[in-house]
Design an enzyme around this catalytic site. Sequence first.
Site, PDB file in Angstrom:
ATOM      1  N   GLU A  98     -12.565 -61.834 113.329  1.00  0.00           N
ATOM      2  CA  GLU A  98     -12.233 -63.253 113.178  1.00  0.00           C
ATOM      3  C   GLU A  98     -10.743 -63.589 113.265  1.00  0.00           C
ATOM      4  OE1 GLU A  98     -15.331 -65.267 110.276  1.00  0.00           O
ATOM      5  OE2 GLU A  98     -14.653 -63.369 109.437  1.00  0.00           O
ATOM      6  N   GLN A 137     -28.087 -62.785 110.766  1.00  0.00           N
ATOM      7  CA  GLN A 137     -27.022 -61.920 110.268  1.00  0.00           C
ATOM      8  C   GLN A 137     -27.296 -61.458 108.835  1.00  0.00           C
ATOM      9  OE1 GLN A 137     -23.960 -65.058 111.938  1.00  0.00           O
ATOM     10  NE2 GLN A 137     -22.771 -63.354 111.151  1.00  0.00           N
ATOM     11  N   ARG A 146     -16.834 -68.538 112.867  1.00  0.00           N
ATOM     12  CA  ARG A 146     -15.746 -67.580 113.057  1.00  0.00           C
ATOM     13  C   ARG A 146     -14.399 -68.070 112.513  1.00  0.00           C
ATOM     14  NH1 ARG A 146     -15.720 -64.367 118.736  1.00  0.00           N
ATOM     15  NH2 ARG A 146     -14.864 -62.391 118.001  1.00  0.00           N
TER      16      ARG A 146
END
Length: 778
Positions: A724, A230, A375
């Site tokens: 999220e 990421q 998350r």
Amino acid sequence: GASVYERGVSSGTQSYATDPIEFPVGNYIPKPFALLQAAGEAKYTDDSLPSNGTLFGSFVKSTISSGTIDSIDPSEALNIPGVVDFVSASDIKGINNIDSNAGIPVEYQNELFVSSTVKYYGQSIGLILAETELISREAAKAVKVTYKDIKEPILTIDDAIQANSYLPALGPTTTPPSYTTGNIQTGFQNSDLVFEGSIDVGSQYHFHMETHSTTITPFEGKYEVTCSTQWTWLVQILCSSVTDIPMNCFNVKNTRLGGAYGGKITNPVIVAAAAAVAAQKTNSPVRICLTIEDNMDLMGKRHPFKCNYKVGVNNDGKFQALQLDYYDNAGISYDASVGTMTMALDTGDNCYYFPNYSSSGKICQTNIPSNTSCRAPGCLPSIFFIENIIEHTAAKLNMDSDDIRNLNYYTKGQTTPYGTTLEYYSLPEILTQIEQTSNYSQTKQDVATYNKNNKWTKQGVSLVPFKYGITIQGARFSTTITVQFDSTVIVSTGGIESGQGLHIKVAQVVAYELGCDLEDITISPTSTEKNSNNFPTGGSIGSEECCKAAITAAQTLTQRFTQFKQLLVQQDPKNAHLPWKALAKLAVASGVNCTAMGWILESGAPALGGPFQYNTYGAAVARVQVDVLTGEVQILSTDILFDCGTSLNPAVDLGQVLGGYIMGVGYWLTEEIDYDKDTGILSTNDTWTYKPPSVKDIPIEINVGLLKDNPNPNGVLSSKASGEPATCSACAVYFATKNAINAARADNNQTDFINIDAPLTVPNIQQNCSTNFTQFTI
């Protein structure tokens, strides 16, 4: 005899609004590669064919949790046919540290390969390189490592508290905030009732379908790095750091991720940096693709949390004071632990006003891998904690928990303990709507009637609201747009497509801003050559920030095209009506600069004060049924309403809300991380022992909606993040299940309040129902 329970096929509804004025922005458009993913044809990092001469790497892992390496003998492994080399700490020419936090003292750093002190079971000691993946895996087991000074591991938060094992606050980046409003002691003194409690929540594996993988190919003194990450910039930084090779020699790229959830922000550097050291040593392409067992052993997960709380409340249910003391389990080093604790503290109030409030947190150092972002990091447990306090308060006062909530909700314009003013406050509207659409009041009555008439199955229902702050300060993202000679458009961003729809949202925004067709836009893979120095795609802000950068780039191109068109109109007034495609072709042919980069650096103060640019709001209603004898639970129905502002793409945002909720369901009901208390071995390191939610764990009926007509003045094109926040609403299934457990306990004359540590797995549910043999009568 009893009827056989049959689970129905899951079904549901979606509710959203679209705005044709900004087409294609705001329209329900599936991701362009969704069908490829569903068909198994989408290509990921480890799907590319290895080039000739590629060496395959497998980690040699420690077999103790705390101690010192006495000797490492790879000779047996090196004699296996096909094994090429062994790479260890002595081969690192740069710095043997892969912690993402700069300036950390060596005793708190996270080594790439253990040089002396082992800190957790399964820690990387070295890397075997072989001609095939299978050979490297088997050979890694043949490396002989001996140890000395072996110590009993510290594994849990309670272990760390007992041992006084904490990561110290060394400066601003390693010190979580603390908050105090009002006078906490006076608040307790003025309360009719003061009580205390403590509750724990566990960890969670990210369970991305694609495990961590990296391929590094040396070429003419440079390195092409394909990595499942990421954060390409961090991979570039740390590959450079461990090899002592300049950053401009590493081009880190990624096409898409097979899931991430925060687990591919800092964790990928373990694999990427190891491959970089190996490629530097051998001057050969190196490929590492972890098995699920290695992925779970080596990598950090969601932070376990403990909350000790003290509550002051009046007899009418109005809160007077709240004191929260958080502990999180960091593992061996800082990693994302301070950020996670900060997010927990910045969410501790959820949707409720406390005139006297105090919160603080400690970060525990233990002998497990460095836990990392997952998350809704910090927010997921902290919203659960305050909702549990609501339930505990209701039990103490013999009141309905919904009445406690209604008495203590924030009102518009109030300020949170961390300084955020609630200006755009949509929660009251959300609560009104979801109570109506879910038929909540009637459902509560139906559940009570069901429980009165059934002994061995019980139902529960719960409504949980949430407030989730979005932070953008310090973020930096770029998007580059190039118009081609045939008027098609290539876009590249510094953000990573991880299934969250970043690419389609950026393409929609580019099409809207340029006035071109969405079908004429392609998104190229992310790479540090094209878009460097970008922040990680995380915190739910990656898509919107890349869209913001795309707007800047598109506006630059539009300005150039406008100026060029003015020249054409001077030559021939008919050119005033040139369609975009024709204008684009002429611009390219005439030498107009048809490439532009948009760069976003969020350096301003948060729009609402405190840490947040804006808040998202939502609520979920969950109804469950529990088998008292076995502990099995079915989610009968779920209703979710989420404030997404003006959605950039309802198809994507609804998918994010649903995906986040189901990931939360796993956290609260099925997923349990278990380390052996004596050895520190992770005993839940595969799908046989670790259980993410499956097809029969999802709600039988699930209705999800996006709040309509609620634009966000502080978001990109009036939107809000969706990745999220809705995860936090899933604790509704915990409290619905807990209510079913309470109904079973009441049948056994047990009505006292109990805190049940999460997750509510099948054994945990069954044991807490407190069934005993005296109830088994005919």
